[in-house]
Structure formats: structure tokens, C-alpha cells
Design a protein around this motif. Structure first.
Motif, PDB file in Angstrom:
ATOM      1  N   GLY A 149       0.840  -1.068   0.006  1.00 25.94           N
ATOM      2  CA  GLY A 149       0.102  -0.062   0.057  1.00 25.94           C
ATOM      3  C   GLY A 149       0.806   1.147  -0.174  1.00 25.94           C
ATOM      4  N   PRO A 150       0.273   2.258  -0.532  1.00 24.31           N
ATOM      5  CA  PRO A 150       0.928   3.719  -0.657  1.00 24.31           C
ATOM      6  C   PRO A 150       1.526   4.292   0.699  1.00 24.31           C
ATOM      7  N   GLU A 151       0.806   3.907   1.730  1.00 26.89           N
ATOM      8  CA  GLU A 151       0.813   4.644   3.024  1.00 26.89           C
ATOM      9  C   GLU A 151       2.138   4.093   3.634  1.00 26.89           C
ATOM     10  N   ALA A 152       2.124   2.894   3.834  1.00 25.88           N
ATOM     11  CA  ALA A 152       3.548   2.290   4.142  1.00 25.88           C
ATOM     12  C   ALA A 152       4.745   2.432   3.519  1.00 25.88           C
ATOM     13  N   THR A 153       4.423   2.660   1.988  1.00 21.65           N
ATOM     14  CA  THR A 153       5.771   2.698   1.059  1.00 21.65           C
ATOM     15  C   THR A 153       6.091   4.151   1.489  1.00 21.65           C
ATOM     16  N   THR A 154       5.279   5.093   1.413  1.00 23.16           N
ATOM     17  CA  THR A 154       5.681   6.381   2.068  1.00 23.16           C
ATOM     18  C   THR A 154       6.370   6.803   3.217  1.00 23.16           C
ATOM     19  N   HIS A 155       5.824   6.289   4.334  1.00 25.07           N
ATOM     20  CA  HIS A 155       6.276   6.326   5.706  1.00 25.07           C
ATOM     21  C   HIS A 155       7.444   5.286   6.081  1.00 25.07           C
ATOM     22  N   LEU A 156       7.498   4.277   5.459  1.00 25.61           N
ATOM     23  CA  LEU A 156       8.344   3.200   5.902  1.00 25.61           C
ATOM     24  C   LEU A 156       9.422   2.874   4.798  1.00 25.61           C
ATOM     25  N   LEU A 157       9.067   2.611   3.612  1.00 23.82           N
ATOM     26  CA  LEU A 157       9.952   2.140   2.575  1.00 23.82           C
ATOM     27  C   LEU A 157      10.866   3.269   1.831  1.00 23.82           C
ATOM     28  N   ASP A 158      10.162   4.555   1.853  1.00 26.12           N
ATOM     29  CA  ASP A 158      10.781   5.758   1.254  1.00 26.12           C
ATOM     30  C   ASP A 158      11.847   6.308   2.053  1.00 26.12           C
ATOM     31  N   PRO A 159      11.880   6.344   3.557  1.00 27.73           N
ATOM     32  CA  PRO A 159      12.841   6.615   4.140  1.00 27.73           C
ATOM     33  C   PRO A 159      13.918   5.757   4.325  1.00 27.73           C
ATOM     34  N   PHE A 160      13.721   4.283   4.123  1.00 29.18           N
ATOM     35  CA  PHE A 160      14.622   3.370   4.185  1.00 29.18           C
ATOM     36  C   PHE A 160      15.455   3.491   2.962  1.00 29.18           C
ATOM     37  N   VAL A 161      14.872   3.414   1.893  1.00 29.20           N
ATOM     38  CA  VAL A 161      15.707   3.673   0.829  1.00 29.20           C
ATOM     39  C   VAL A 161      16.571   4.883   0.635  1.00 29.20           C
ATOM     40  N   ALA A 162      16.148   6.221   1.238  1.00 33.44           N
ATOM     41  CA  ALA A 162      16.963   7.090   1.293  1.00 33.44           C
ATOM     42  C   ALA A 162      18.017   6.884   2.128  1.00 33.44           C
ATOM     43  N   GLY A 163      18.078   6.074   3.457  1.00 36.62           N
ATOM     44  CA  GLY A 163      18.913   5.966   4.239  1.00 36.62           C
ATOM     45  C   GLY A 163      19.961   4.904   3.851  1.00 36.62           C
ATOM     46  N   VAL A 164      19.584   3.980   3.029  1.00 37.85           N
ATOM     47  CA  VAL A 164      20.748   2.887   2.557  1.00 37.85           C
ATOM     48  C   VAL A 164      21.367   3.359   1.291  1.00 37.85           C
ATOM     49  N   TYR A 165      20.473   3.768   0.359  1.00 39.37           N
ATOM     50  CA  TYR A 165      20.695   4.116  -1.098  1.00 39.37           C
ATOM     51  C   TYR A 165      20.851   5.598  -1.467  1.00 39.37           C
ATOM     52  N   ALA A 166      20.483   6.341  -0.504  1.00 35.81           N
ATOM     53  CA  ALA A 166      20.354   7.857  -0.898  1.00 35.81           C
ATOM     54  C   ALA A 166      19.540   7.852  -2.289  1.00 35.81           C
ATOM     55  N   GLY A 167      18.627   7.115  -2.314  1.00 38.99           N
ATOM     56  CA  GLY A 167      17.915   6.959  -3.591  1.00 38.99           C
ATOM     57  C   GLY A 167      16.583   7.264  -3.868  1.00 38.99           C
ATOM     58  N   ASP A 168      16.026   7.227  -5.174  1.00 36.52           N
ATOM     59  CA  ASP A 168      14.639   7.661  -5.277  1.00 36.52           C
ATOM     60  C   ASP A 168      13.996   6.478  -5.525  1.00 36.52           C
ATOM     61  N   PRO A 169      13.080   5.846  -4.760  1.00 36.65           N
ATOM     62  CA  PRO A 169      12.165   4.841  -4.995  1.00 36.65           C
ATOM     63  C   PRO A 169      11.383   4.499  -6.241  1.00 36.65           C
ATOM     64  N   ASN A 170      11.242   5.667  -6.761  1.00 39.61           N
ATOM     65  CA  ASN A 170      10.610   5.978  -8.153  1.00 39.61           C
ATOM     66  C   ASN A 170      11.486   5.567  -9.169  1.00 39.61           C
ATOM     67  N   GLN A 171      12.672   5.496  -9.148  1.00 37.13           N
ATOM     68  CA  GLN A 171      13.829   5.006 -10.199  1.00 37.13           C
ATOM     69  C   GLN A 171      14.545   3.973  -9.989  1.00 37.13           C
ATOM     70  N   LEU A 172      14.516   3.333  -8.971  1.00 36.02           N
ATOM     71  CA  LEU A 172      15.280   2.163  -8.680  1.00 36.02           C
ATOM     72  C   LEU A 172      14.714   1.137  -8.968  1.00 36.02           C
ATOM     73  N   SER A 173      15.147   0.082  -9.655  1.00 33.14           N
ATOM     74  CA  SER A 173      14.738  -1.237 -10.002  1.00 33.14           C
ATOM     75  C   SER A 173      14.235  -2.259  -8.810  1.00 33.14           C
ATOM     76  N   ILE A 174      13.278  -2.617  -8.754  1.00 31.34           N
ATOM     77  CA  ILE A 174      12.772  -3.654  -7.433  1.00 31.34           C
ATOM     78  C   ILE A 174      13.760  -4.914  -7.777  1.00 31.34           C
ATOM     79  N   ALA A 175      13.735  -5.374  -8.884  1.00 32.10           N
ATOM     80  CA  ALA A 175      14.585  -6.597  -9.093  1.00 32.10           C
ATOM     81  C   ALA A 175      16.031  -6.387  -8.712  1.00 32.10           C
ATOM     82  N   ALA A 176      16.505  -5.312  -8.799  1.00 30.45           N
ATOM     83  CA  ALA A 176      17.838  -4.953  -8.619  1.00 30.45           C
ATOM     84  C   ALA A 176      18.190  -4.618  -7.348  1.00 30.45           C
ATOM     85  N   VAL A 177      17.157  -4.090  -6.633  1.00 26.80           N
ATOM     86  CA  VAL A 177      17.549  -3.433  -5.202  1.00 26.80           C
ATOM     87  C   VAL A 177      17.061  -4.440  -4.340  1.00 26.80           C
TER      88      VAL A 177
END
Length: 474
Positions: A149-177
Motif C-alpha cells: 500500500g501507498p501509506e506504508a511505502t511513503t512512511h516506511l519504505l521511502d526513508p529506508f531507501v533514502a537511508g541505505v541508497y540515498a535513492g529515489d524509489p521511483n527510479q530504482l529497480s525492484i529486481a535489482a535493489v
């Protein structure tokens, strides 16, 4: 007279040093060539006159890899290891300007204010959501929007990706990450069901199991690469010299090295390229222009690291935790603020506190390009507003990484496949780095070890030594 080595490793970061040490332990003659004036790459530690220990890149190691732990012991680092405090298990996410603790158990997931009841139910419904694979390569954000769901993606997944990859979850490939999660969803129709269906693999070797541990060293993480360089021997680790050319000639490799304008050629039976992708591209250009292009197409996110040291009486509350990450929806100036002296008290004097503020990343790279004064001013303001710290810091220190973290964007798996085809064509040439197999330090180390093992297998197959190699060259 040209020197001959069993292997030349180009790049003295943790991946290159791991590859070199793997070969060294097997009796091979190895040379490491590093363009910078020190080993370690982004692992860089500084001790200040005020008594602070600053890790200017990664600041923790977390692993349950028995091989890595054994290597640290073999290097004589056992007594230098400093485990993280129990506070390190507490991690926070910024919501509406306030740090909120991340759930660490099913019970805390139910009670957390990070998600609404609808958001929590949506996460728990993941096993029952029909999997509809995307027709094209899917982003991390799109995948998790579908699955949790979008809420957990925004509040949990987004900052995790920022913390580990300093990345944009809209540009990173799920199969690669997140390959294991993506494969689980393909296998079982959901992440949870796919994990349950995962076949158990029997270990090829008997290794004791261990819990994941988070730790550092007394003088910072840079103790590790420095210990590896000492083990390899001073004469076998060149700093301040850059590899500028590579070619295969008569079955051996010629590496052209520039040391402050003095050009020399080194010969070796094998080569491991352990530089960032953009530097590796220049070296393989003459071998395969397609692979060079693939390497150049790996973007890197810039990150600025701002250390602030305070008196403890400037803290309005104890900073008992690892730190706080900021979702991009919060529109803050920082990716995260790490509470360094809470995790490792030894990094600050007893009556002091040390924080690390990270800025930049793939979404707002311009923030890492600000002046030092602007970065410090912004970090002080965020520490005051978010952590309740009063007054001005006693210590400020800025480190800027223009190419901090590789981004596993769309097409990343195809780029890695191109590299693998090159290595199959030239078994005595291997490429390693944080752009392969994961960006964390332990993963970069493991990828380096694997490169060393593959080269060792190729050298074993040849059956020659540097002595016979020299004789063959005449």
C-alpha cells in the motif's frame, strides 16, 4: 624492467582490499593500486583535537557473516572492535516533524503511529493481495505500493531507501535493489507466501551460525582497510598512483600506471578492477565498448556528511537510538540524522554528544552541492528543530562525496549481465564494487572476496606461478 604479479587490483577500497587479501592468503603475489592518498575509499575516519572520532562515510558495520568476523580476528582487530549499544536497535522516522520509533515487532506494528489503521491493515493483507507483475521493469515504489500500500511505502519504505541508497524509489529497480523480495513475489504470488515457499538450501560448508552484530572500531571504521593494507605489505599497496590503461597482451595483462606524471607499465597474470563504475568504464573501454557504456550508465547519488559536536547539557533529552530518517514527503533538508555518540559512546568525550547529518541523495542532489557554511547552518537548524538541541555546536566538520552511492536504476540487471559476459570471455579479469551485489560495506566486502576467489580459480587452472610467468616472458 617490468615487474610481474599474479594479480593487480585496481582500487584500494574495501572491495579491492578484500579481493587482494583473498589472493594473498592463497600465496599469490598481489599489487593494489590506489589513485587516492589513502586506502579505504568512502571508509574514512578522522580523530579531532577535541577528542571526537568522525566516520566521514559509513559509520557502522552490521553482519552475521562468519567469514568476515574471522577475517577481522585474523587481522588482529578483535580487541579494537567496539559493539554498538543496545540503543542501536531503536530507529526513528520523521513524521510531521517528530521522530517516531520504527516498529520492531508485530505488536509494535499494530500500535505504531507511523501508520493509520487502514495502512496497518493494508500491510497485513499483503499475503492476500493478488500479484500482478508489471509488463515492464518495475520501480521499488510501484512494487511496494502494490504489495503493502501507498501509506506504508511513503512512511516506511521511502526513508529506508533514502537511508541505505540515498535513492529515489521511483527510479530504482525492484529486481535489482530487493531481488529476494521480488523473486519471492514471483514465486509465491506474494512476498510472504514466496518466502515460505523458498526451498531450503543445504550449506556447502559447515559454518557456525551467529546473530547479526553491529559494531565499529576504536578509531573508526578506517581501522579495517588500514589493517588489510598492513597485512598485504607496504610495498604491495601503492597509493597516489592511478591506473590509466589496460590491455591484454600475449595472455597476460599490461596495466599503465600514472604516478604524479611518471608513467610505468605493470604486468600481471590477472586483474581485478575495484574502482567506482565510471572509473572502471575508462579501463575496459579498449576491451569492450558496450561494457564501458553500461558502467557509465550507472548513476551515483551525491551525499554531504555534516558532523556536529555538542555539550551534553545542550540536549533537551537523551538521544537513545540509531538515528532518524526523513521521508521525502517531509521535504526536509536532510536524509537522516544519526546519533553517533548514542550508538558508540567512545566517538565523543564523556560530556559531549556527536551527531551526523546526511544531505543530498538522488531526489535532491543539489543539497549536497551547497557551500560548507550553508550545509552547517542547515544541519544546526535541523538538529535544533528535530532533536531539541539548543545553542551552537562546539565542533563542525563537513565531508562531501560527489559519487557516494551507486543507484540500481532501471536496466541495472542488464548492465550486470554485460559485465558477466566480459568476465566469462576473460576469466583472469574481474570487476567488483558497490555497484554489484549491494551497496552496504559488508556486501561490498563479500563481492570483493568473490572476485578474488574467481581469479584464484582462473590462476589455479593456469597452473603457473609468477616465477614461471617471468620465465615464459623471457
Amino acid at each position: 624492467m617490468m615487474a610481474a604479479y599474479d594479480s593487480v587490483v585496481i582500487g584500494g577500497g574495501i572491495g579491492g582490499l578484500a579481493a587482494a587479501y583473498t589472493l594473498y592468503k592463497r600465496g599469490y603475489r598481489v599489487l593494489v593500486i590506489e589513485a587516492g592518498n589513502r586506502v579505504g575509499g568512502v571508509i574514512h575516519s578522522v580523530t579531532t583535537p577535541e577528542g571526537f572520532t568522525l566516520d566521514c562515510g559509513p559509520n557502522t558495520l552490521g553482519t552475521k557473516d562468519v567469514r568476515l568476523w574471522q577475517e577481522l580476528i585474523d587481522l588482529g582487530l578483535r580487541e579494537r572492535i567496539t559493539p554498538a549499544t543496545r540503543h542501536g536497535k531503536r530507529r526513528f522516522i520523521l513524521i510531521n516533524g517528530k521522530p517516531v520509533e520504527i516498529p520492531s515487532s508485530p505488536v509494535s506494528l499494530v500500535t505504531t503511529p507511523l501508520l493509520s489503521w487502514q495502512g496497518k491493515l493494508r500491510v497485513l493483507a499483503e499475503p492476500f493481495v493478488k500479484n500482478e507483475p508489471a509488463s515492464t521493469e518495475e520501480s521499488v515504489a510501484a512494487f511496494f505500493n502494490r504489495r503493502i500500500g501507498p501509506e506504508a511505502t511513503t512512511h516506511l519504505l521511502d526513508p529506508f531507501v533514502a537511508g541505505v541508497y540515498a535513492g529515489d524509489p521511483n527510479q530504482l529497480s525492484i529486481a535489482a535493489v530487493f531481488p529476494s523480495l521480488w523473486e519471492a513475489a514471483q514465486r509465491g504470488g506474494s512476498i510472504v507466501r514466496g518466502m515460505l515457499k523458498q526451498p531450503k538450501q543445504k550449506p556447502t560448508v559447515s559454518e557456525p551460525k551467529m546473530r547479526s552484530r553491529t559494531f565499529s572500531f576504536r578509531a573508526g571504521l578506517a581501522e579495517w582497510p588500514r589493517a588489510l593494507a598492513r597485512a598485504l605489505g607496504t610495498g604491495n599497496v601503492w597509493t597516489g598512483r592511478k591506473a590509466v590503461g589496460l590491455r591484454n597482451h600475449g595472455g597476460y595483462w599490461e596495466i599503465t600506471v600514472d604516478g604524479s606524471g611518471e608513467i610505468e607499465t605493470i604486468t600481471a597474470r590477472s586483474v581485478i578492477i575495484a574502482t567506482p563504475a565510471y572509473a572502471a568504464a575508462d579501463l575496459v573501454e579498449s576491451l569492450d565498448t558496450g561494457v564501458a557504456s553500461a558502467l557509465r550508465n550507472i548513476p551515483y547519488a551525491p551525499v554531504a556528511v555534516v558532523h556536529l559536536g555538542f555539550r551534553r547539557d545542550q540536549l533537551s533529552r537523551e538521544l537513545n537510538g540509531f538515528g532518524v530518517l526523513a521521508p521525502s514527503s517531509e521535504r526536509r533538508q536532510f536524509l537522516g540524522i544519526l546519533w553517533a555518540s548514542s550508538l558508540f559512546p567512545h566517538v565523543a568525550p564523556a560530556d559531549r554528544a556527536l551527531t551526523i547529518t546526511l544531505a543530498g541523495g538522488a531526489i535532491r542532489p543539489e543539497l549536497a552541492e551547497q557551500s560548507e557554511e550553508a550545509l552547517i547552518e542547515s544541519a544546526i537548524r535541523d538538529n535544533q528543530q528535530v532533536l531539541g538541541i539548543s545553542g551552537q555546536p562546539l565542533l563542525t566538520h563537513v565531508t562531501r562525496w560527489r559519487y557516494a552511492i551507486p543507484q540500481y536504476t532501471f536496466g541495472h540487471r542488464e548492465r550486470m549481465a554485460a559485465i558477466e559476459r566480459l568476465e566469462q570471455r576473460w576469466p583472469t579479469l574481474q570487476l567488483t564494487g558497490s555497484y554489484r551485489g549491494g551497496v552496504g560495506v559488508p556486501k561490498t566486502w563479500a563481492t570483493g572476496v568473490q572476485a578474488g576467489e574467481r581469479v584464484a580459480a582462473a590462476l589455479d587452472a593456469q597452473g603457473a606461478t609468477t616465477a614461471t610467468f617471468e620465465q615464459a616472458r623471457g
